[in-house]
Design a protein around this motif. Structure first.
Motif, short mmCIF file in Angstrom:
data_model
loop_
_atom_site.label_atom_id
_atom_site.label_comp_id
_atom_site.label_asym_id
_atom_site.label_seq_id
_atom_site.Cartn_x
_atom_site.Cartn_y
_atom_site.Cartn_z
N ILE A 102 79.25 40.57 -8.68
CA ILE A 102 78.62 41.91 -9.07
C ILE A 102 77.95 41.94 -9.25
O ILE A 102 77.34 40.48 -9.77
CB ILE A 102 79.72 41.96 -10.09
CG1 ILE A 102 81.69 41.68 -9.86
CG2 ILE A 102 79.34 43.01 -11.55
CD1 ILE A 102 81.80 41.47 -11.50
N PHE A 103 76.69 42.59 -8.92
CA PHE A 103 75.36 42.31 -8.83
C PHE A 103 75.45 42.99 -10.11
O PHE A 103 75.56 44.26 -10.32
CB PHE A 103 74.93 42.53 -8.16
CG PHE A 103 74.63 41.67 -7.14
CD1 PHE A 103 74.29 40.72 -7.22
CD2 PHE A 103 75.18 42.55 -6.15
CE1 PHE A 103 73.82 39.86 -5.95
CE2 PHE A 103 75.52 40.83 -4.82
CZ PHE A 103 74.91 39.86 -4.63
N VAL A 111 74.75 48.12 -11.63
CA VAL A 111 76.00 47.51 -11.64
C VAL A 111 76.98 47.51 -10.36
O VAL A 111 76.79 48.32 -10.00
CB VAL A 111 77.40 47.42 -11.96
CG1 VAL A 111 78.34 46.64 -12.60
CG2 VAL A 111 77.19 47.33 -14.08
N SER A 112 76.54 46.77 -9.18
CA SER A 112 76.77 46.55 -7.75
C SER A 112 77.97 45.34 -7.79
O SER A 112 78.02 44.37 -7.95
CB SER A 112 76.05 46.87 -6.67
OG SER A 112 74.78 45.76 -7.09
N ASN A 113 78.92 46.34 -6.98
CA ASN A 113 80.31 45.22 -6.69
C ASN A 113 80.47 45.76 -5.22
O ASN A 113 80.63 46.29 -4.34
CB ASN A 113 81.60 45.94 -7.61
CG ASN A 113 82.85 45.06 -7.90
OD1 ASN A 113 83.38 44.33 -6.72
ND2 ASN A 113 83.29 45.19 -9.24
N TYR A 114 80.91 44.15 -4.72
CA TYR A 114 81.18 43.91 -3.29
C TYR A 114 82.25 43.10 -3.14
O TYR A 114 82.66 42.42 -4.03
CB TYR A 114 79.72 43.42 -2.71
CG TYR A 114 78.73 44.22 -2.59
CD1 TYR A 114 78.64 44.97 -1.91
CD2 TYR A 114 77.83 43.84 -3.42
CE1 TYR A 114 77.37 45.85 -2.10
CE2 TYR A 114 76.29 44.78 -3.43
CZ TYR A 114 76.60 46.00 -2.31
OH TYR A 114 74.94 46.27 -2.79
N GLN A 115 82.98 43.20 -2.38
CA GLN A 115 84.51 42.12 -2.11
C GLN A 115 84.42 41.76 -0.34
O GLN A 115 83.67 42.83 0.33
CB GLN A 115 85.66 43.35 -2.37
CG GLN A 115 86.35 42.04 -3.03
CD GLN A 115 88.12 42.97 -3.37
OE1 GLN A 115 87.66 43.52 -2.74
NE2 GLN A 115 88.44 42.86 -4.64
N LEU A 116 84.40 40.66 -1.06
CA LEU A 116 84.45 39.95 0.60
C LEU A 116 85.80 38.92 1.23
O LEU A 116 86.70 38.95 0.12
CB LEU A 116 83.41 38.91 0.32
CG LEU A 116 83.28 37.63 1.97
CD1 LEU A 116 82.69 38.54 3.00
CD2 LEU A 116 82.25 36.41 1.92
N ARG A 117 86.41 39.34 2.21
CA ARG A 117 87.81 38.88 2.37
C ARG A 117 87.24 37.20 2.87
O ARG A 117 86.58 36.63 2.91
CB ARG A 117 88.19 39.04 3.77
CG ARG A 117 89.69 40.00 3.25
CD ARG A 117 90.07 39.95 4.26
NE ARG A 117 90.17 41.23 5.19
CZ ARG A 117 90.34 42.35 5.77
NH1 ARG A 117 92.20 42.16 6.34
NH2 ARG A 117 90.07 43.35 6.48
N LEU A 118 88.40 36.33 1.95
CA LEU A 118 88.27 34.86 2.26
C LEU A 118 89.31 34.10 3.58
O LEU A 118 89.80 35.56 4.34
CB LEU A 118 88.62 34.13 1.14
CG LEU A 118 87.92 34.25 -0.20
CD1 LEU A 118 89.16 33.32 -1.30
CD2 LEU A 118 87.03 33.48 0.55
N MET A 119 88.83 33.31 4.05
CA MET A 119 89.00 32.89 5.78
C MET A 119 90.03 31.38 4.88
O MET A 119 89.85 30.79 4.68
CB MET A 119 88.14 32.28 6.43
CG MET A 119 87.31 34.18 6.69
SD MET A 119 85.48 33.13 7.70
CE MET A 119 86.52 33.45 9.49
N ASN A 120 91.25 31.51 6.59
CA ASN A 120 91.65 30.43 6.40
C ASN A 120 91.40 29.41 7.10
O ASN A 120 90.94 29.30 8.50
CB ASN A 120 92.77 30.54 6.76
CG ASN A 120 94.30 30.68 5.38
OD1 ASN A 120 93.71 29.63 5.16
ND2 ASN A 120 94.69 31.19 5.50
N LEU A 121 90.11 28.29 6.49
CA LEU A 121 89.67 27.39 7.54
C LEU A 121 90.39 26.24 7.82
O LEU A 121 90.71 25.77 6.07
CB LEU A 121 88.18 27.10 6.59
CG LEU A 121 87.25 28.58 7.23
CD1 LEU A 121 86.22 28.37 6.56
CD2 LEU A 121 87.08 29.41 8.03
N GLU A 122 90.06 25.59 8.89
CA GLU A 122 90.70 24.16 8.57
C GLU A 122 89.57 22.75 8.30
O GLU A 122 88.34 23.33 8.51
CB GLU A 122 91.22 23.30 10.22
CG GLU A 122 91.24 22.61 10.47
CD GLU A 122 91.50 21.23 11.80
OE1 GLU A 122 92.39 21.68 12.30
OE2 GLU A 122 90.46 21.33 11.94
#
Lengths: 256, 378
Positions: A102-103, A111-122
């Protein structure tokens, strides 16, 4: 839940700029004490160890340890959407599979809002042994960046030799050769001083390209510290005020 | 043909044993390449308008083209390859080899039919099936490798077994082959797709034997028995026992002997004079040259020698060959970049969690192995 707030979002942008050339994706480990990242580049030549202390944030909450697997170029895209002095809040609670940025502009009117999908990493956790380095030098980070930018024009490999008299960086290539010598100085301006502490002389060779990539961390700190041991990785360390540190390790070049 | 369906089984039962990575990550690694496998690939794949490349007098040169350029690509990426050539096939393989000869005959018949009918696609298809790596191809490649300064090893018997022995002795990091039986022979790391062309953008698959065994809950001896049940080159398998059954049976009974005692003979037909014990012996103690007597040395390329060998009758472009030789010399020159792995040890690995939803996000990681490429027929 995890929530961290930074009054200057550009700080995180600088961190990303300093690691994105070496890593495509990384796991940020968030604990009570702060955020940690440890990863090697794909070719296993260099290692980045980043620590951002919770004290460096304007607000930091993390009630249990979590790992956030993030694609760094996607995160960079988001960070570039922010104004340079926007206030940033990073959150991961309602949806565990994503992270929210959130910026807020300083005047709180946007106000700007960004969503980032998380990754499954080894994620591999490496043991970095405590080393008593034979040679430790401190210099202005801008000087370090300049030296390797220049050397890169002449060759691919740099020989670093340290002795009591100072440290010499030399390379050669198709054009010819380049030699840069730094001697310890006694300037009173502690930001510009060059310090060299030597227990025994060291000569080692490294790939210049990696050193120029490490120098991307220059905007984070005025000073840089280089530590050397014969036949061991080089440690390049940026102390980011009281906010944490960014360390790079680089495997030496070896003769067969 | 390796082991029937093993890569798919590993992908299902021990997914953590497979990693996919770029060629860059093998920087500084020594790798033993199964030469017969890569020669076969080159004979099949290195073509122009569906035809193999030939020299002025009509001799095939596809294998030389492939060996030359793809080896350069490996070396440019900092990999140190050593090629391992097959020796005589083991006695036990005769059955398998007969089958392959039969299939080849069939393909020849089909090819004749297609030629008569003038069907170009079918002709091409059967033409490829007729491809066979001959002694001459191997010898020409050895000659070429010598000029390139790349070492090679002549295995007394199966090349995969020799590769595995080199890995186990710590001489090289991994075996590179498409044949999954390198794992059965005990290589700790197996790389697939390493010698594929760059244009195919195929990620390199890395199989780790220790993680395969961990995932299957077996030791090496049980794993060998499992491979025999799945179907190997050295003896027939039990009809009606597929991969699922094979795992279940071995996890329960541990050895083929125990399993045979319990198995319902009316339901499953055990092959007559089943030579599974000999096959097992072959996997456990294959005929290989002692890796400690083998010295691997990467030398300077002989530019003029390469030009002489490849240009002229063999129709290679002199400019490209000289360029290639320069690339080899450049990669050889100076010191080599070390890897951090030697200095820092892995404390713990947190594997990627495999949840249902990340299947959608990350389909590439779940690849079930490449079933379209079945290994070498001989």
């Amino acid at each position: 839940m995890f929530e961290a707030r930074l009054h200057q979002s550009s700080f995180l942008l600088k961190i990303l700029e300093a690691i994105k050339e070496l890593l495509n994706e990384a796991t940020f480990q968030c604990t009570q004490n702060g955020i940690q990242l440890q990863a090697m580049d794909t070719s296993h030549v260099s290692l980045i160890s980043l620590f951002l202390s919770q004290g460096g944030f304007d607000n930091y909450k993390c009630d249990r340890n979590i790992s956030l697997g993030i694609n760094l170029s996607s995160m960079l895209k988001i960070m570039k959407c922010a104004g340079s002095d926007d206030i940033l809040t990073i959150k991961n609670h309602e949806e565990p599979d994503s992270i929210t940025f959130i910026f807020e502009s300083q005047s709180y009117d946007k106000v700007s809002n960004y969503q980032l999908r998380l990754m499954n990493l080894e994620h591999e956790h490496l043991d970095i042994p405590e080393t008593d380095y034979a040679c430790v030098m401190k210099m202005p980070s801008s000087e370090f960046a300049r030296i390797f930018k220049m050397l890169l024009q002449f060759g691919e490999t740099v020989e670093i030799s340290c002795s009591k008299e100072g440290v010499k960086f030399s390379t050669s290539g198709d054009l010819g050769s380049a030699n840069i010598k730094l001697a310890p100085n006694n300037t009173t301006d502690s930001d510009k001083a060059v310090f060299i502490e030597i227990q025994e002389p060291v000569v080692a060779t490294f790939a210049i390209r990696y050193l120029t990539l490490f120098a991307k961390a220059t905007p984070l700190a005025l000073r840089v510290q280089l530590s050397l041991m014969p036949d061991s990785p080089l440690l390049v360390e940026y102390q980011i005020g009281d906010k944490g540190h960014l360390k790079y390790y680089l495997a030496p070049k070896v003769d067969d | 043909m390796g082991i029937l369906g093993l890569s798919k089984l590993i992908a299902d039962a021990a997914p953590h044993a497979i990693k996919e990575s770029e060629i860059k990550s093998y920087f500084g690694r020594k790798v033993a390449i199964d030469a017969s496998m890569s020669l076969y690939q080159f004979l099949i794949a290195v073509r122009s308008e569906g035809q193999q490349l030939v020299s002025a007098d009509g001799e095939t040169t596809s294998h030389l083209m492939g060996t030359f350029y793809r080896t350069i690509r490996l070396i440019e990426n900092g990999i140190k390859p050593v090629f391992v050539f097959d020796g005589k096939p083991p006695q036990l393989k005769s059955g398998e080899l007969e089958k392959r000869a039969e299939r080849r005959e069939e393909a020849q018949k089909e090819l004749d039919k297609a030629t008569e009918a003038g069907d170009a696609t079918l002709m091409d298809k059967f033409n490829r099936r007729l491809v066979k790596v001959e002694k001459k191809h191997a010898n020409e490649c050895k000659e070429l490798l010598k000029l390139m300064g790349v070492p090679y090893v002549e295995a007394p018997c199966e090349a995969e077994a020799q590769c595995a022995a080199l890995v186990r002795a710590g001489k090289v990091f991994a075996s590179a082959t498409e044949d999954m039986d390198a794992l059965t022979f005990g290589t700790s790391v197996l790389l697939r797709h390493l010698t594929f062309s760059e244009a195919r953008k195929m990620p390199i698959q890395e199989f780790h034997l220790d993680k395969v065994l961990e995932g299957l809950g077996m030791n090496q001896a049980e794993f060998i028995d499992l491979c025999i049940l799945l179907g190997c080159d050295y003896c027939p398998s039990i009809r009606g026992v597929g991969p699922k059954r094979a795992i279940e049976l071995l996890q329960k009974h541990k050895t083929i002997e125990n399993l045979l005692e319990k198995l319902d003979k009316s339901k499953y037909q055990i092959p007559e004079d089943w030579g599974y014990q000999e096959a097992r012996k072959l996997f456990l103690n294959p005929e290989v040259a002692d890796p400690n007597t083998i010295e691997l040395k990467w030398g300077e390329p002989d530019e003029n020698g390469l030009v002489e060998y490849l240009c002229g009758d063999r129709n290679f472009s002199e400019e490209r060959v000289r360029n290639g030789a320069k690339k080899l010399a450049k990669a050889k020159g100076g010191s080599t970049q070390g890897r951090l792995d030697g200095f820092f040890t892995v404390l713990s690995t947190t594997p990627a969690k495999r949840k249902a939803e990340d299947k959608k996000k990350n389909p590439a990681k779940k690849s079930k192995g490449n079933s379209s490429f079945k290994g070498k027929p001989k």
